[in-house]
Structure formats: structure tokens, C-alpha cells
Design an enzyme around this catalytic site. Sequence first.
Site, PDB file in Angstrom:
ATOM      1  N   HIS A 154       0.844  -1.185   0.000  1.00  0.00           N
ATOM      2  CA  HIS A 154       0.000   0.000   0.000  1.00  0.00           C
ATOM      3  C   HIS A 154       0.885   1.242   0.000  1.00  0.00           C
ATOM      4  O   HIS A 154       1.435   1.611   1.033  1.00  0.00           O
ATOM      5  CB  HIS A 154      -0.890  -0.006   1.246  1.00  0.00           C
ATOM      6  CG  HIS A 154      -1.794   1.184   1.356  1.00  0.00           C
ATOM      7  ND1 HIS A 154      -3.155   1.094   1.226  1.00  0.00           N
ATOM      8  CD2 HIS A 154      -1.535   2.492   1.571  1.00  0.00           C
ATOM      9  CE1 HIS A 154      -3.692   2.302   1.371  1.00  0.00           C
ATOM     10  NE2 HIS A 154      -2.718   3.163   1.588  1.00  0.00           N
ATOM     11  N   HIS A 210      -4.461   2.449  -3.210  1.00  0.00           N
ATOM     12  CA  HIS A 210      -4.750   1.931  -1.866  1.00  0.00           C
ATOM     13  C   HIS A 210      -4.078   0.598  -1.596  1.00  0.00           C
ATOM     14  O   HIS A 210      -3.560   0.387  -0.513  1.00  0.00           O
ATOM     15  CB  HIS A 210      -6.261   1.787  -1.666  1.00  0.00           C
ATOM     16  CG  HIS A 210      -6.653   1.572  -0.235  1.00  0.00           C
ATOM     17  ND1 HIS A 210      -6.417   0.408   0.442  1.00  0.00           N
ATOM     18  CD2 HIS A 210      -7.263   2.401   0.665  1.00  0.00           C
ATOM     19  CE1 HIS A 210      -6.863   0.511   1.680  1.00  0.00           C
ATOM     20  NE2 HIS A 210      -7.381   1.712   1.832  1.00  0.00           N
ATOM     21  N   GLU A 216     -16.292  -6.406  25.123  1.00  0.00           N
ATOM     22  CA  GLU A 216     -15.358  -7.536  25.145  1.00  0.00           C
ATOM     23  C   GLU A 216     -14.191  -7.369  24.181  1.00  0.00           C
ATOM     24  O   GLU A 216     -13.036  -7.646  24.538  1.00  0.00           O
ATOM     25  CB  GLU A 216     -16.096  -8.849  24.827  1.00  0.00           C
ATOM     26  CG  GLU A 216     -16.968  -9.377  25.953  1.00  0.00           C
ATOM     27  CD  GLU A 216     -18.381  -8.824  25.901  1.00  0.00           C
ATOM     28  OE1 GLU A 216     -19.206  -9.262  26.723  1.00  0.00           O
ATOM     29  OE2 GLU A 216     -18.648  -7.957  25.037  1.00  0.00           O
ATOM     30  N   HIS A 220     -25.907 -19.016  25.449  1.00  0.00           N
ATOM     31  CA  HIS A 220     -24.857 -18.809  26.443  1.00  0.00           C
ATOM     32  C   HIS A 220     -24.089 -20.093  26.762  1.00  0.00           C
ATOM     33  O   HIS A 220     -23.244 -20.087  27.667  1.00  0.00           O
ATOM     34  CB  HIS A 220     -25.466 -18.245  27.733  1.00  0.00           C
ATOM     35  CG  HIS A 220     -25.745 -16.775  27.675  1.00  0.00           C
ATOM     36  ND1 HIS A 220     -26.479 -16.192  26.667  1.00  0.00           N
ATOM     37  CD2 HIS A 220     -25.372 -15.752  28.495  1.00  0.00           C
ATOM     38  CE1 HIS A 220     -26.556 -14.891  26.875  1.00  0.00           C
ATOM     39  NE2 HIS A 220     -25.887 -14.592  27.974  1.00  0.00           N
TER      40      HIS A 220
END
Length: 750
Positions: A87, A335, A492, A553
Site C-alpha cells: 500500500h 490503496h 469484550e 450462552h
Amino acid sequence: MTASTSFVPKRVSATLAQKQGSNVIDDDFQKMETTTSSFVPKRVSATLAQKQGSNVIDDDFQKMETTTVDTIRCLSMDGVQKANSGHPGTPMAMAPVAYAIWAKFLRFDPTDPIWPNRDRFVLSFGHASMLLYSTMHLAGVKSVSSDYQVGDRESVSMDDLKSFRQLHSRCAGHPEYRWTSGVETTTGPLGNGLATSVGMAIASKWLAATYNKPGYELFDFDTYSMCGDGCMQEGVASEAASLAGHLKLDNLIWVYDNNKITIEGNTDWSFTEDVATRFVSYGWNTVRVTDANDLDRLRHAFQTAKDEKNRPTLIVVDSHIAWGSPNKQDTHGAHGAPIGEEEIKATKKFYGLPPDKTFHVPDGVYDHFRNQMQTNGTKRAQEWKVMFDEYKSEFPDLAEQLSLMQDRKMPMGWEAKLPTYPANKKGMASRISNGKIMQAVAEACPYFLGGSADLAPSTKTRLEDASYGDFMPPQTGWGSYAGRNFHFGVREHAMGAIMNGMTLCKVRAFGSGFFVFSDYMKPVIRLSALMEIPTCWIFTHDSIGVGEDGPTHQPIEHLAMLRSIPGLVTFRPGDANENVEAWKWAMNEHHRPSAFVLSRQDIPTLDRTVYGSAEGTQKGAYVLKCACPKGNPDVVLMASGSEIPLIVEAYDILVSRGVKPRIVSMPSTDLFEWQDQEYKDSVIPPSIRARVAVEFAGEFGWWKYVGLDGEFVGMTSFGESAPLKHLMEHFNFTPERIADAAERSIAKCK
């Protein structure tokens, strides 16, 4: 504003920014809101720099600044072109910003790149790695060995630049911590570098609050991170920015390259939010520089950030991707691919550098850059070391902690503080025993700290001694920056990246959550393993044992996910004493992260006069009991964690049926695989093909141990919502089923 193919800078609403106390570094800011700007090259003016106290003293210095910036650009273009991969556009655009940070503000000693109080620089958009490599090469950063010894070799030599993206090159496609000295963290997945930088800023605050004394300001380092549109779109960056604003981390500076280009094209296709205003709402100071080439305004912006005493700072820099390229500027064609040899020549001609020379560093550039770094970094590092020697005399215990921390070592004799648990049929959940063990670790290791994603009451990971306190801005009244308990909120992914950032600053950081939410954390767990840093990941509620919360869960495939990560050591302890041994291994480890996978339900504590010593945990697997004294059993039963009691009961059933079983606890398949073949064969004899593995999880990974004639007793579906007792009955997790499976396996082998 009408659409335009030229660069159209996006501006913060001046009204809201001013109301929120934002800083806009542009006298013509409001005029620019209604103006489209085509490419107008702008060079340095000495006037403002002199007003700011810069060392710009004559025209020759200004010219050398421009030449140095353009050299970074050209080295980056040449590296990408030679590799035919990479890049080039962002290094061409943001070279002035990198130069301004490294030459003018970064307190970094290239001759000692692991000096503890150095400022940290994080390239969050890691695909622009040639920007960092070119800058580090000009700075002359020295290499550091795995045992933290600084060598004479340059971390990034000219030959390294020429081997960009090639096998074993120090210039990997994305910056790699431990592989290239001077790279503070591995960055590749966008946004993670930003979030990791928050952990570094937190570590600076904690170290300062804990170890600084009157007359001894050992720690006050700042953290700079450069990012782009991709980083700003990733959720982890938003999570981390929100927390950084809440914590008032005024030692954190993010630089946003606002070039309006992504891989697919213009950001107007997918990203039109007002980034700066969003950060104002997070509690950040926001600054804008409308021309990435204006070194005066960049210096002003960074000084504004340095002067800020209550908020982190976002500096929005409007730039042109592939600046100076006649045909690639402001296009996504720059890019992710080389711009081509002819385009490079034309661009170098525009810069005023020799178009036919590659990897060329003009005379005077090295001295110009390194002399400034010597003033800002090397001199400060030397002064710091003198101060630390005096500190050692006055505060020897604290100085010893810092020395141990820098080498990732634990205090001498720390294991003596760990508990030993007597046999107990009821036992306790491994999350409970883990929490108790952590109190002992915290007492033994003053630089052990961490928290949870708003789940500490459930994960049992709060460090309970009142003296440990909570990490909070002092003005809140809720704690101080010396607190050892962290409140990451329901974030998290950011929590994991922040833990890595803290660990990279040499504190021993932990974070906890429910095991099922490790899904949110996979990228950062993987990065900890890739970087070889000893982050502690703690996960509770590890199976269908979660019960009533149901299948959303109840982890099923998650153990296989963790075990598949190279270099990560996953522990699933089968009782409290295995849990102790797991912590011994984890805290004595310097270069590998550990994951603790813990139960919600009680697990009996085994009588170690009857069963094998829990010390076998540190070898990953060991024999608990064998009915054949000569070591030639009829069948081998294996399990981990809360399923150990099932194979213990199945053992007795099989013995009553005249079968001679062996039971093996396997708390860590990772550690077991690192043992020599002789030991592995002593635990699971290759001649014994009758085998059964038991785990409240998917079967992936277990067939390596059970073989073609073995059986696996585990989950083949998602769980259900019900009390654990009913789930055990529903999924038929019983000792009798395991004993029956063992006899079937024995029959297959006859």
C-alpha cells in the site's frame, strides 16, 4: 455540497465543536465547509513554527524537513514497487505527519527502543507499514533480542526495506511485534491498533500512579496512534474510544487520516458520519488540520494535544492519498497496489528528488532526522536512567518490582503464597477456586491487574483487598489511576485489545468474561499469541453447565476454537488443585498467553493420595489412576474440566465389570503436545487403541487422541435451556454411558 472528483474535505460542525471545547486548527475552517479543494501542494512556513518554539532556524532546515518527508514517501513507494505488493498511497499522504510525530514530539530513543518511559507509536492501519519501516530506518532504531538485549544491528536496514513482504524479512506486510524492534504492537485487523493503544495509555497512567514519587517522575509516556477510515468504521475502535474518553486518558493521541478513500472507492459510498463530532460526544478533545503537508499546523495540533490535561485527543488530518502522484492521487488505485515505475518517476520528479534512483536517501537526511530524535529521545532516556539509579537507592523494593516487570519475571518465592486444596466431594466451581487463587497471585505480584466486561460478580475475578482499589479518573471519586480492578464495561473486543496493550507495557494483565463471548474476542486472543505476550484470558460458564441461560450462552465449539490458535495455552482444570498448577505455569511464562476455561457448577476436589498429583497439569495431561499396575490397561478414559468426575465414576463401574481402565486428566492439550513422545506415550500408550474422550463440547480435536477405534462422548448439537440436572439427563452424560462406550471400544480392538 456537490459531488466532485477532487478531494472534498469533510468538516466538523464548528458550532457543536466550539460548544464542546473542540480545537479547530484552521483560521479558514468555516469557509472550507463550503469549498471543494483540488490538489494544491503546500510547503512549510517557518513563521508559526518559530512562534511555537520549534527548532526551524533557517531556510536550509526547512528544505531538509521537506526532503526528509519526501524521502519517507519515496522509500515507501520503492519498497511497495519492488515487492509488487503493498500500500503506497497512505505513506505518500501521511509522511509529514509521521515526520512531525517522530522528529518533533516522540520521546523515543532509537539506541534503546525498549526504554520503559518511551512514548509509544502505533500504526493502526497496518497495511501502510512502509510508512513505519521507512521512518524507523531513517531514525536508526536498533534491534532487540528475545531476552531484551539491545544490539548493534539496525532494526530496519536498507536491505530490509528492499525485501519488504518477502520471506523472513523484518519488513513484513503488516507491522509485527517481536519480529521488528520498534514496532510496539502487531497491527493488521483494522481498529485493533487503536484499541491496543488505549491499553498502553492506561498502563502509563497506572505505572505513574503506582511508582512515581516526589522528585521521581518515572512514568509519563504518551501514546500516539495513526489510523484511517477503516479503523474508524470497526466497532472495536468505537468501544475503545468510548472507554478512553470515560477514563480521561489525556496521554492518548489518535491521528485520523481523512483521505476519503477505501479499497472499493470513495468513502461517500459507505461512511458519511461526522467522526470528529462523534468523538466530542465520547469526551475527546478534537483538533483538525486541513492540509497534511502543513508542518506548522501539525506541530500546533500536536502541541495542543500535549497541552490537554483532561481528555484524549483526536487529530483529524485531511490528506490526499498518493499525494504528488500525477495520475493516482485521490484514487483507490493507490490503496492496495504499486503505482508503477513510470508513475513513481513522475512523482519523484514532482518532489524534486532523482526520478531514476530507487531506495535513495539524500545527503543530510539521516543526520537531520536522527539529531532531532537524539534531543527528544536519547537525551531523555539517559536522564531517565540516571534518575532510576537514584530511585533504586531510595525505593529499592519498588525499583525491584519494575526490574522484574521489564523482564516479565515474577517475584522470588511467589508460588509459596498459592493455596493447596484438601479433598472434598462437593468441591467448588472452578470459577470459584480460580477467584481464590487470583487473590494469592495478586498478593504475590503487585503488577498483576485487570478486570472484566461487566461480569466480575459472575466470573469472580475482582481483586478483593481494599488496598487494590479501582482504576478510575481520580476526579470521579470512584477510584484512582493506581487501582488494580478495571471496569471495561460491556466491551469484550476492546477489553481484549486493551489487555494486550497493557501487557505490551509489561504489567501482567488479565480480563474475564463468559466463555461464549470469546467469539467477540477471537481477533485479540489470536494477536496475543501472534505477538507472544503473556496475556491472561479468563472465561467462565464454560459449557452446557450454564444451564437455564440456554444455547445462546452455552459454549459448544469454543474450546476447539481456542485450542486451534498456535501458541495459546488453554487450561480447563478438573479441580481446584489443577487450577493452582495452571496459574503457576501461566505466571512463570514470559512469551505465551494463557486461557483459563472455568465451570459454573461445582467440581469435586480429588484426593491426591488416591489420584495422580495435580502437578501433571503443567505437562498438559497425566494419569489420574490406572487399574493395571504394569501400565497395560484395557481402555483409556480421557476428560477435562468438569467431566473428570464422570470418568472417575466410570472407572469404578468398569472395574466392577472386570475391565482394567486408565483415567487421564487432560487440562491442556496444548501443553501435552509440547511434551516429548516418551512422556505422551506413557500417558496414552499407542498400543492401547480402546479409548474414550468425554467433554461437554464438540468433538473437534479429540479424534487425534481417541483414534479410529475410540469413542467420543460429548455434544453434537447446541444446548438447551434447563437446569443442569435435566440437561445431563437429556444429553445422557452419565458414568454408565461412558462405561458402555469403553466396552464398545474394547470390542472393536479385539
